[in-house]
Motif scaffolding. Sequence first.
Motif, short mmCIF file in Angstrom:
data_model
loop_
_atom_site.label_atom_id
_atom_site.label_comp_id
_atom_site.label_asym_id
_atom_site.label_seq_id
_atom_site.Cartn_x
_atom_site.Cartn_y
_atom_site.Cartn_z
N ALA A 85 -12.19 -3.25 1.87
CA ALA A 85 -11.40 -3.26 3.10
C ALA A 85 -10.61 -4.56 3.23
O ALA A 85 -9.44 -4.55 3.64
N ALA A 86 -11.24 -5.68 2.90
CA ALA A 86 -10.53 -6.98 2.95
C ALA A 86 -9.37 -6.97 1.97
O ALA A 86 -8.25 -7.43 2.30
N ARG A 87 -9.60 -6.45 0.78
CA ARG A 87 -8.53 -6.37 -0.23
C ARG A 87 -7.40 -5.47 0.27
O ARG A 87 -6.22 -5.80 0.13
N TRP A 88 -7.76 -4.35 0.86
CA TRP A 88 -6.77 -3.41 1.40
C TRP A 88 -5.93 -4.09 2.48
O TRP A 88 -4.70 -4.00 2.49
N LEU A 89 -6.59 -4.78 3.41
CA LEU A 89 -5.88 -5.48 4.48
C LEU A 89 -4.93 -6.54 3.93
O LEU A 89 -3.78 -6.65 4.38
N LEU A 90 -5.41 -7.34 2.98
CA LEU A 90 -4.57 -8.39 2.41
C LEU A 90 -3.36 -7.82 1.69
O LEU A 90 -2.23 -8.30 1.86
N ARG A 91 -3.58 -6.80 0.90
CA ARG A 91 -2.47 -6.20 0.15
C ARG A 91 -1.47 -5.55 1.10
O ARG A 91 -0.26 -5.68 0.93
#
Length: 147
Positions: A100-106
């Motif tokens: 989820a953190a990766r998704w938000l950052l991207r």
Amino acid sequence: MGTVTDPVAGSRMAGGLPRRLAAPLGSVAAVAAAFALVGAVDPREPGHYPVCPLRHLTGLSCPACGGLRSAYAVAHGDLGAALHANALAVAGYAVFAVLAARWLLRAGRGRRTAGPRLGAVHWWALSGLLAAFTVVRNLPFGAGLTP
């Protein structure tokens, strides 16, 4: 709305920042709401949640048994109790948090947000892990994994 170009992959994502963040923030909000509900309503008290049919009928613990108790413990910051209730669920919570953190950052940077593409080997490996976890937690030497 403008188009953002991903300098690495060369892909384009249409829409502004609020539009790009809507899906990841919505997903995180839904999971946070679920954890808030489980954190507010103790799963150890009978009558609030359904019982596990496998455990009720056979006395065996399925891979999800103890998942609500582990979520309750995580919501209250008790990692030890969470791991005791269902260590595999806690690992799943951690994987979700990272993805989820990766998704938000991207999404925030305007990059492609497609998640990991799982092939047949990944699904077989996950199935094997769940089966092994289920077998071990139901054997005498795996009693520490039983909720």
